[in-house]
Design an enzyme around this catalytic site. Structure first.
Site, PDB file in Angstrom:
ATOM      1  N   ASP A 382       1.471 -43.859  25.422  1.00  0.00           N
ATOM      2  CA  ASP A 382       1.034 -42.489  25.641  1.00  0.00           C
ATOM      3  C   ASP A 382       1.449 -42.068  27.048  1.00  0.00           C
ATOM      4  O   ASP A 382       1.879 -42.882  27.870  1.00  0.00           O
ATOM      5  CB  ASP A 382      -0.472 -42.349  25.437  1.00  0.00           C
ATOM      6  CG  ASP A 382      -0.866 -40.928  25.029  1.00  0.00           C
ATOM      7  OD1 ASP A 382      -0.091 -39.995  25.311  1.00  0.00           O
ATOM      8  OD2 ASP A 382      -1.944 -40.752  24.441  1.00  0.00           O
ATOM      9  N   TYR A 383       1.284 -40.805  27.320  1.00  0.00           N
ATOM     10  CA  TYR A 383       1.820 -40.182  28.531  1.00  0.00           C
ATOM     11  C   TYR A 383       1.347 -40.909  29.790  1.00  0.00           C
ATOM     12  O   TYR A 383       0.167 -40.872  30.143  1.00  0.00           O
ATOM     13  CB  TYR A 383       1.373 -38.723  28.572  1.00  0.00           C
ATOM     14  CG  TYR A 383       2.072 -37.859  29.575  1.00  0.00           C
ATOM     15  CD1 TYR A 383       3.118 -37.033  29.191  1.00  0.00           C
ATOM     16  CD2 TYR A 383       1.690 -37.849  30.902  1.00  0.00           C
ATOM     17  CE1 TYR A 383       3.755 -36.216  30.100  1.00  0.00           C
ATOM     18  CE2 TYR A 383       2.327 -37.042  31.827  1.00  0.00           C
ATOM     19  CZ  TYR A 383       3.356 -36.214  31.424  1.00  0.00           C
ATOM     20  OH  TYR A 383       3.978 -35.405  32.338  1.00  0.00           O
TER      21      TYR A 383
END
Length: 838
Positions: A382-383
């Site tokens: 994820d980011y």
């Protein structure tokens, strides 16, 4: 000046569209292309042919937005001030204007390869072997790195070279957030023509509930319990997004969510693992279609693995502390279902599990996901979550964070640049080049499987953008799913509204508002969202019979707003009170401590209720809210969530009785905030609260409120009524491999045809570990005419009785069970008992 207007701008290259309407007062809405950036003007003043609007930009609410426009018959001039862009002079005319990527149709044509034949897996693996043999270690690592398409950031600022440089040097294998098809073409050209081996890029985006045509938020569409409609919504989203060059979707989010304070409940299917598993399957099948080779499908990425929905205190990105049976029996089932449906990618959760950040958690990612569940696809962070391994305190620096992520089999690092240390780690002997090869092999497999390696520009289809985006057919599908997603929570008989019932006052910040799309959407058609006012006027209400007053802002009072709203309410026969949350109040990084309507709206509601007029509360929101005051003071409550592009039409159809609501809640609505998290499939305590002991003290209960939610899982009313017979079983004992039939007769006892979602719950009376008080194990949607009856039957097999236990793993244990059937998790017929034999 009423209508849609456009202006083309050379520097920066963009098109601005304005929509001006007059409903008593003027409203001004606008969007920027190619960025999907809505511009909302909250204060609008008109003098002659001059309009002035001020507001705030969504990406930085503190920055003021100003537009000054002067209109002639079919043209206008003026300027708009947009923070970060400055003052932009405008000269435009009526209509949406020319399609911005029109010139791209001819430009991209020579780059297309034409007919491309799908390769089989053996051919793909052979091609990958040949390519890997040519690549340096640094070039392989480049495929594992993702960059952003621009400088826009969803979190802290990322230190990185420009995307053009990264792509040209082969230091990026995928790109996030290229919202403009022209930008996709530009970067793909660089990759193909300048990078070391001409390997095309994957273009990633978060297509959560629609691309350009926006559908209800996932929490809303889950309330339809309609798998085919959800699957169709995802297929349409894939069709629209893939036409713009997107290949890889950061969706679906299939986290089980039990805490309404967590903003991301809006992105999921609620609190139940069984229903969540069916919806996860429908979404994967919708996005990926029959084959990833089709240029009208998207790679589905399951997020967030795992237990992100269990964040402590409902605070986003917070820690998670759960036992393994909870992990296996509650949070894992939707992932198992989606993986069995062929999901090609998985994204890690931000949280820790057993003290280890998931992005570096070998037990979860390598052992559980890959080895036990057999996942062979791409695992993407994820980011920024690789770098966050360091921030968690599980790695001393970015280099060690990269080491631990790859050891956990993380293939792609989203946006941050920790993976640039991987070649050094290989040379130091801390990682093997085989580990890098394994990751790159999985990434390249998707590039071959999607046809990109043979035709890098096959997804750049501006002609299909023109055909698909916001098309009539797609808007109709959005409308139909929006109707099915509405849940009627209360009705004392005031609904449906009678068309000649008199005057209606639409009051509240959502009475005439286009903020009905919700979080995580990037449409360029937000200004054409159908408001509630527009939906009601389409029903034929004359202006003098449809009185409008905002009354308050979403979070702030309006000077004189309550007084004006009360005045309108007093002139009306019925009040429709449109309240709720703005889109920014739910979704990622939108956790709330107190899930009530903001104080300004509560004061407005109290003042309107004091008029004594019948009130229909229409809610726009992304999570369950505490509604105890409204349950006591209004005549009807309609939960509409964020319904998407056709929201106003869908709500009006339900209010006027042109659609009989049939939605059922997939998350419980608490009676008080102190109950949260509250969910139906909880465990019994050793001192459970019962009717017989409710006056005793030493019982598991609150001193100042009920244990039960205000509105339970599975609850939803209709404009008709349904009666249930007793539950019948065709046998009381069975062995593994056998089936028990459980049935009830359902009768429409009301005055209108309607649809009912009949629900089967099972209680495991005694197990080797404590089991929930009840679990959803089946449902049927039935349509019944007035007076019609239907026998509804469910099959109960060992599969419905299976759960995970630490000693045995997955098993159906012999013993006593109860079958319960009814209209919700609370409204069930008397249980019928049966036994599973050895």
């Amino acid at each position: 000046m009423i209508g849609i207007w456009h202006a083309l701008v050379d520097q920066p290259r963009m098109k601005l569209q304005f929509k001006i309407e007059k409903k008593g007062s003027y409203t001004l809405d606008a969007v920027m292309e190619p960025l999907p950036a809505p511009l909302t003007f909250t204060n609008v003043a008109v003098e002659g042919n001059h309009i002035r609007g001020t507001g705030q930009v969504f990406w930085n609410p503190g920055d003021e937005l100003v537009a000054e426009l002067d209109f002639q018959e079919d043209s206008f001039t003026g300027h708009v001030y947009i923070p970060s862009f400055g003052t932009i002079p405008l000269q435009g005319s009526r209509g949406r204007g020319p399609y911005m990527a029109l010139s791209l149709i001819n430009e991209v044509a020579p780059y297309r390869k034409g007919l491309v034949i799908e390769r089989c897996d053996n051919e793909i693996q052979e091609a990958i072997d040949q390519l890997l043999a040519k690549m340096s270690l640094e070039e392989k690592v480049g495929q594992m790195c993702q960059c952003q398409a621009s400088n826009f950031s969803f979190g802290s600022e990322i230190v990185s070279d420009p995307p053009e440089k990264l792509v040209a040097e082969g230091r990026a294998g995928s790109v996030l957030g290229a919202f403009d098809i022209t930008r996709v073409f530009e970067l793909q050209k660089i990759a193909v023509e300048q990078s070391p081996h001409g390997i095309p890029l994957l273009f990633n985006a978060d297509v959560i509930h629609g691309s350009q045509t926006i559908f209800p938020i996932p929490l809303a569409w889950s309330c339809s319990w309609d798998m085919e409609a959800i699957k169709e919504a995802c297929a349409i989203a894939a069709k629209e997004a893939s036409a713009s060059g997107t290949v890889y979707n950061h969706a679906p989010m299939i986290d089980v969510s039990r805490d309404a304070r967590w903003g991301r409940v809006s992105e999921g299917a609620g609190e139940d693992p069984y229903l969540g598993s069916l919806i996860a399957k429908a979404q994967v099948e919708g996005y990926q279609g029959d084959s990833l080779f089709s240029e009208e499908t998207l790679i589905a990425c399951l997020k967030h693995f795992i237990a992100y929905g269990a964040a402590e205190a409902g605070r986003d990105y917070n820690s998670v502390d759960i036992a393994e049976p909870t992990l296996r029996n509650v949070y894992l089932p939707p992932f198992i279902s989606a993986l069995e449906s062929g999901a090609a990618s998985v994204m890690n959760a931000f949280n820790i599990y057993q003290g280890v950040p998931v992005a570096a958690n070998k037990y979860l990612l390598k052992e559980l996901l890959r080895e036990q569940l057999g996942f062979e696809g791409v695992l993407i962070s994820d980011y920024g979550s690789v770098d966050e391994i360091r921030i968690h305190g599980y790695a001393k620096d970015e280099k060690e964070a990269a080491l631990k992520a790859v050891q956990a089999t993380m293939d792609i690092e989203m946006v941050t640049r920790s993976y640039e240390a991987l070649p050094e780690l290989v040379r130091e002997g801390k990682l093997s080049e085989q580990q890098i090869d394994d990751a790159v092999r999985r990434i390249l497999y998707l590039k071959y499987k999607s046809g990109l390696m043979d035709d890098p520009f096959r997804y750049v289809r501006p002609e299909k953008e023109m055909e698909y985006h916001f098309s009539k057919e797609h808007l109709q599908a959005s409308l139909e799913l929006a109707r099915k997603s509405i849940v009627l929570l209360k009705n004392d008989g005031v609904l449906p509204l009678v068309k000649d019932a008199g005057t209606i006052a639409l009051i509240g910040p959502f009475a005439d508002c286009k903020d009905l799309l919700g979080p995580w959407q990037f449409t360029r058609y937000g200004h054409e969202t159908v408001s509630l006012y527009e939906g009601m006027t389409e029903k034929g209400f004359a202006e003098e019979r449809l009185l409008v007053a905002r009354g308050s802002g979403v979070n702030e009072p309006l000077e004189g707003g309550i007084e004006a709203a009360v005045a309108q309410a007093r002139k009306a026969d019925i009040v429709v009170l449109a309240l709720g949350e703005s889109s920014e109040m739910s979704g990622e990084a939108a956790s709330r401590m107190d899930i009530v309507l903001p104080e300004s709206q509560q004061r407005l509601a109290e003042a309107v209720a004091a008029t004594g007029k019948p009130i229909v509360l229409v809610l726009t929101n992304g999570r369950p809210l505490v509604l105890d005051w409204f349950e006591q003071h209004v005549s009807a409550i309609v939960e509409t969530w964020f319904l998407g592009s056709q929201a106003g039409h869908a709500i009006a159809d339900v209010l006027m009785g042109d659609h009989n609501p049939s939605g059922k809640l997939t998350m419980s609505f608490p009676a008080r905030i102190g109950q949260v998290p509250v969910y139906y499939n909880h465990f019994n305590t050793g001192r459970p609260l019962l009717e017989a002991n409710k006056h005793q003290k030493y019982i598991s209960k609150y001193l100042d409120g009920p244990n039960e939610p205000l509105y339970p899982f599975g609850f939803g009313l209709s404009y008709t009524s349904f009666a249930y017979s007793k539950v019948k079983l065709d046998r009381s004992r069975m062995r593994a491999g056998e089936t028990i039939l459980a049935s009830v007769e359902v009768t429409n006892t009301g005055t209108a045809a309607g649809e009912e979602i009949v629900q089967l719950y099972i209680q495991d009376c005694c197990g080797s570990i404590v089991r929930p008080v009840k679990e959803l194990k089946g449902f049927r949607k039935v349509s019944l005419a007035v007076g019609e009856s239907l026998e509804v039957t469910f099959n109960i097999t060992a599969e419905e009785l299976t759960f995970w236990t630490p000693d045995i793993g997955y098993t159906a244990e012999p013993g006593q069970f109860k079958a319960l059937i009814g209209a919700s998790s609370r409204h069930l017929q008397e249980a019928a008992e049966f036994e599973l034999l050895d």
